[in-house]
Scaffold this motif. Structure first.
Motif, PDB file in Angstrom:
ATOM      1  N   ILE A 104       0.843  -1.200   0.000  1.00 24.06           N
ATOM      2  CA  ILE A 104       0.000   0.000   0.000  1.00 24.06           C
ATOM      3  C   ILE A 104       0.880   1.251   0.000  1.00 24.06           C
ATOM      4  N   LEU A 105       1.907   1.262   0.843  1.00 23.49           N
ATOM      5  CA  LEU A 105       2.821   2.410   0.879  1.00 23.49           C
ATOM      6  C   LEU A 105       3.546   2.581  -0.450  1.00 23.49           C
ATOM      7  N   LYS A 106       3.980   1.480  -1.038  1.00 21.07           N
ATOM      8  CA  LYS A 106       4.681   1.545  -2.323  1.00 21.07           C
ATOM      9  C   LYS A 106       3.765   2.093  -3.406  1.00 21.07           C
ATOM     10  N   MET A 107       2.519   1.626  -3.437  1.00 17.79           N
ATOM     11  CA  MET A 107       1.580   2.094  -4.447  1.00 17.79           C
ATOM     12  C   MET A 107       1.259   3.580  -4.240  1.00 17.79           C
ATOM     13  N   ALA A 108       1.041   3.978  -2.994  1.00 17.27           N
ATOM     14  CA  ALA A 108       0.696   5.371  -2.701  1.00 17.27           C
ATOM     15  C   ALA A 108       1.823   6.323  -3.076  1.00 17.27           C
ATOM     16  N   ASN A 109       3.056   5.835  -3.065  1.00 18.75           N
ATOM     17  CA  ASN A 109       4.206   6.671  -3.391  1.00 18.75           C
ATOM     18  C   ASN A 109       4.680   6.479  -4.826  1.00 18.75           C
ATOM     19  N   SER A 110       3.930   5.728  -5.615  1.00 20.20           N
ATOM     20  CA  SER A 110       4.308   5.508  -7.008  1.00 20.20           C
ATOM     21  C   SER A 110       4.000   6.742  -7.848  1.00 20.20           C
ATOM     22  N   ALA A 111       4.528   6.768  -9.057  1.00 17.10           N
ATOM     23  CA  ALA A 111       4.319   7.906  -9.953  1.00 17.10           C
ATOM     24  C   ALA A 111       2.840   8.120 -10.254  1.00 17.10           C
ATOM     25  N   ALA A 112       2.055   7.051 -10.255  1.00 17.31           N
ATOM     26  CA  ALA A 112       0.624   7.172 -10.555  1.00 17.31           C
ATOM     27  C   ALA A 112      -0.116   8.001  -9.508  1.00 17.31           C
ATOM     28  N   PHE A 113       0.391   8.025  -8.292  1.00 12.87           N
ATOM     29  CA  PHE A 113      -0.244   8.756  -7.204  1.00 12.87           C
ATOM     30  C   PHE A 113       0.691   9.824  -6.634  1.00 12.87           C
ATOM     31  N   ALA A 114       1.567  10.314  -7.467  1.00 19.20           N
ATOM     32  CA  ALA A 114       2.603  11.250  -7.012  1.00 19.20           C
ATOM     33  C   ALA A 114       2.006  12.460  -6.293  1.00 19.20           C
ATOM     34  N   ALA A 115       2.683  12.863  -5.245  1.00 19.68           N
ATOM     35  CA  ALA A 115       2.300  14.045  -4.483  1.00 19.68           C
ATOM     36  C   ALA A 115       3.583  14.781  -4.097  1.00 19.68           C
ATOM     37  N   THR A 116       3.424  15.950  -3.514  1.00 23.77           N
ATOM     38  CA  THR A 116       4.602  16.722  -3.134  1.00 23.77           C
ATOM     39  C   THR A 116       5.363  16.089  -1.986  1.00 23.77           C
ATOM     40  N   GLN A 117       4.658  15.404  -1.102  1.00 25.42           N
ATOM     41  CA  GLN A 117       5.282  14.722   0.037  1.00 25.42           C
ATOM     42  C   GLN A 117       4.977  13.224  -0.042  1.00 25.42           C
ATOM     43  N   PRO A 118       5.935  12.363   0.266  1.00 28.43           N
ATOM     44  CA  PRO A 118       5.651  10.928   0.261  1.00 28.43           C
ATOM     45  C   PRO A 118       4.709  10.544   1.401  1.00 28.43           C
ATOM     46  N   ALA A 119       3.918   9.524   1.161  1.00 29.48           N
ATOM     47  CA  ALA A 119       3.062   8.979   2.210  1.00 29.48           C
ATOM     48  C   ALA A 119       3.953   8.128   3.107  1.00 29.48           C
ATOM     49  N   SER A 120       4.084   8.504   4.360  1.00 29.21           N
ATOM     50  CA  SER A 120       4.976   7.788   5.258  1.00 29.21           C
ATOM     51  C   SER A 120       4.229   6.956   6.299  1.00 29.21           C
ATOM     52  N   THR A 121       2.913   7.073   6.322  1.00 34.19           N
ATOM     53  CA  THR A 121       2.118   6.266   7.250  1.00 34.19           C
ATOM     54  C   THR A 121       1.049   5.516   6.469  1.00 34.19           C
ATOM     55  N   VAL A 122       0.535   4.467   7.074  1.00 33.96           N
ATOM     56  CA  VAL A 122      -0.530   3.699   6.437  1.00 33.96           C
ATOM     57  C   VAL A 122      -1.753   4.590   6.245  1.00 33.96           C
ATOM     58  N   ARG A 123      -2.049   5.426   7.208  1.00 39.28           N
ATOM     59  CA  ARG A 123      -3.194   6.325   7.119  1.00 39.28           C
ATOM     60  C   ARG A 123      -3.044   7.277   5.929  1.00 39.28           C
ATOM     61  N   ALA A 124      -1.865   7.876   5.774  1.00 38.65           N
ATOM     62  CA  ALA A 124      -1.633   8.794   4.657  1.00 38.65           C
ATOM     63  C   ALA A 124      -1.736   8.070   3.328  1.00 38.65           C
ATOM     64  N   ALA A 125      -1.219   6.852   3.262  1.00 37.32           N
ATOM     65  CA  ALA A 125      -1.293   6.060   2.025  1.00 37.32           C
ATOM     66  C   ALA A 125      -2.738   5.710   1.696  1.00 37.32           C
ATOM     67  N   ALA A 126      -3.500   5.298   2.694  1.00 38.65           N
ATOM     68  CA  ALA A 126      -4.899   4.945   2.473  1.00 38.65           C
ATOM     69  C   ALA A 126      -5.698   6.160   2.010  1.00 38.65           C
ATOM     70  N   MET A 127      -5.432   7.298   2.608  1.00 38.81           N
ATOM     71  CA  MET A 127      -6.125   8.527   2.192  1.00 38.81           C
ATOM     72  C   MET A 127      -5.777   8.880   0.746  1.00 38.81           C
ATOM     73  N   ARG A 128      -4.519   8.740   0.384  1.00 35.25           N
ATOM     74  CA  ARG A 128      -4.096   9.056  -0.973  1.00 35.25           C
ATOM     75  C   ARG A 128      -4.734   8.122  -1.991  1.00 35.25           C
ATOM     76  N   LEU A 129      -4.890   6.864  -1.628  1.00 31.46           N
ATOM     77  CA  LEU A 129      -5.447   5.877  -2.534  1.00 31.46           C
ATOM     78  C   LEU A 129      -6.967   5.877  -2.556  1.00 31.46           C
ATOM     79  N   GLY A 130      -7.565   6.647  -1.669  1.00 31.72           N
ATOM     80  CA  GLY A 130      -9.015   6.775  -1.715  1.00 31.72           C
ATOM     81  C   GLY A 130      -9.769   5.777  -0.879  1.00 31.72           C
ATOM     82  N   ALA A 131      -9.214   5.388   0.253  1.00 35.07           N
ATOM     83  CA  ALA A 131      -9.905   4.437   1.125  1.00 35.07           C
ATOM     84  C   ALA A 131     -11.132   5.080   1.719  1.00 35.07           C
TER      85      ALA A 131
END
Length: 75
Positions: A48-75
């Motif tokens: 989940i962290l790897k996917m959230a930080n991939s180019a497809a979901f690129a953001a200015t800051q990397p997702a460093s927590t599961v919560r941030a990754a889930a929010m980025r991926l649209g949980a």
């Protein structure tokens, strides 16, 4: 649902994948419930962290927590 792609890639042997699907199908599921289920499987958490930080979901800051990754991926 984006998490479905992660789960299709490799099913979680300890039932976390099924639990995640059940939580995400609830209309009143909270992000905290999703995060709680994700954190039960370190391998899935890493995916989940790897996917959230991939180019497809690129953001200015990397997702460093599961919560941030889930929010980025649209949980």
């Amino acid at each position: 649902l984006t998490f479905g792609r992660v789960l299709e890639a490799k099913a979680s042997p300890n039932g976390v994948g099924l639990a995640l699907l059940q939580v995400t199908q609830k209309h009143d599921a909270s992000i905290d419930e999703v995060v709680h289920v994700l954190q039960a499987d370190p391998t899935l958490t890493g995916r989940i962290l790897k996917m959230a930080n991939s180019a497809a979901f690129a953001a200015t800051q990397p997702a460093s927590t599961v919560r941030a990754a889930a929010m980025r991926l649209g949980a």
